[in-house]
Design an enzyme around this catalytic site. Structure first.
Site, PDB file in Angstrom:
ATOM      1  N   LYS A 176       0.853  -1.178   0.000  1.00  0.00           N
ATOM      2  CA  LYS A 176       0.000   0.000   0.000  1.00  0.00           C
ATOM      3  C   LYS A 176       0.897   1.238   0.000  1.00  0.00           C
ATOM      4  CE  LYS A 176      -3.862   2.091   2.519  1.00  0.00           C
ATOM      5  NZ  LYS A 176      -4.778   1.931   3.665  1.00  0.00           N
ATOM      6  N   ASP A 184     -13.884   3.244  11.470  1.00  0.00           N
ATOM      7  CA  ASP A 184     -14.270   3.457  10.070  1.00  0.00           C
ATOM      8  C   ASP A 184     -14.647   2.144   9.386  1.00  0.00           C
ATOM      9  OD1 ASP A 184     -14.837   5.057   7.877  1.00  0.00           O
ATOM     10  OD2 ASP A 184     -12.792   5.003   7.086  1.00  0.00           O
TER      11      ASP A 184
END
Length: 351
Positions: free
Chosen positions: A2, A95
């Site tokens: 990532k 989240d």
């Protein structure tokens, strides 16, 4: 791998959150959490080394249509397992949403993106801005929209919202206007998709209860209810903290207030049953006594003594029971007279 884009890396807050994600995820080892093996920088490029996944998310799956109820149940169990591991070490994800749930194979899911995860023990003020609501508004619980701090209960609300969306193919809340002032009522699951397992609906509805105290106490508790959701009965709206029918509901689905009402109802039922039983016993006793006083007494002649018998000569004995019994008599022979004893005269001596 990532990689943080350069335009985002130039923003100090975004860069620190990216680094924070690496540290938080590295603390977690769970089959349902995306593993992070390393974090670092290469010049101006920040990166995370993660386990290799396809990149497909739950959001992609939902775009193709609502999931099967059994698939939704399996999805929920896996997400809750990952969250339970995070909560156990004091981390709140903050989240949870479909795009942060990644596919790990057919029917397999993992929770990712701990970039805004918060430690329950300490808060790094550099990761947030004052007055900023962290998270995706459509999946935030009402208390977060009002400015309250993030808690594990808020994560469970988000899981309920995710399962709602996976089951129906639409979000539970459609946001319009200022998020802090808008908490719209969501359509009931059964109204949109009839015929779903009532227990599964109940679990999702409780997870999305407006009051945190009415939700599940932990991710593990919600998972336990989800495992039994194929046999649990349905409930009605949790918006007003009511549960119907309380007497048939599993404690796993009851809110604290509902458990208290159910306990009180059971106590009243037991007391009522005891009173009814006592009245029945008293009525039976009264009936028996009344029947006893209403009877006409019958005269019973005195019984003759069994030792008093009349002998009928020559061969029968009649008893008081009027039974004829052959008598056995032993003949009596008269005793012969005793013969007198003769005494011989004593001879006198001669003169």
């Amino acid at each position: 791998m990532k990689i943080l884009r350069r335009e985002l890396a130039a923003q100090r807050e975004t860069r620190r959150r990216f680094e924070h994600e690496g540290r938080m995820a590295a603390r977690l080892v769970n089959p349902h959490i995306v593993a992070v093996f390393d974090a670092g920088e290469d010049g101006e490029t920040s990166y995370l080394v993660m386990e290799e996944l396809s990149g497909r998310t739950l959001a992609d799956a939902i775009d193709e249509g609502p999931l099967d109820p059994e698939a939704v149940r399996a999805l929920g169990l896996q997400v809750l397992d990952g969250l339970d591991a995070a909560h156990q070490v004091g981390l709140v994800h903050r989240d949870i949403k479909p795009s942060n749930v990644l596919a790990a194979g057919p029917g397999a899911w993992k929770v990712g993106d701990f970039g805004i995860a918060k430690s329950a023990e300490a808060t790094d003020p550099s990761l947030t801005s004052t007055g900023l609501i962290i998270g995706t508004v459509a999946y935030l619980p009402p208390e977060r929209l009002g400015g309250a701090a993030a808690t594990p209960s808020g994560d469970l609300y988000a899981v309920g919202a995710v399962l709602y969306e996976a089951l129906l193919g639409q979000r539970a809340r459609r946001m319009e206007g200022a998020p802090g002032a808008l908490v719209p009522e969501r359509p009931r699951i059964g109204e949109i998709r009839p015929g779903l397992p009532p227990g599964l609906i109940s679990v999702i509805e409780r997870a999305m209860a407006p009051e945190p105290s009415d939700r599940f106490a932990s991710a593990a508790a919600m998972a336990a209810a989800l495992r039994q959701s194929d046999t649990l009965p349905a409930t009605v709206a949790f918006a007003d903290s009511t549960v119907t029918p309380t007497a048939l509901m599993s404690p796993l689905l009851m809110t604290p207030a509902a458990r208290l009402r159910a306990s009180t109802a059971r106590q009243r039922w037991v007391v009522g049953a005891a009173v009814v039983s006592l009245l029945i016993v008293v009525a039976i006793i009264a009936l028996v006594i009344a029947n006893g006083h209403g009877r006409t007494p019958t005269h019973t002649p005195p019984r003759k003594s069994q030792t008093s018998t009349t002998v009928t000569t020559p061969t029968t004995v009649t008893s008081t029971t009027s039974t004829t019994i052959p008598a056995t008599t032993t003949p009596t022979h008269p005793t012969p007279p005793t013969k007198p004893t003769k005494t011989k005269p004593t001879a006198r001596p001669g003169p």
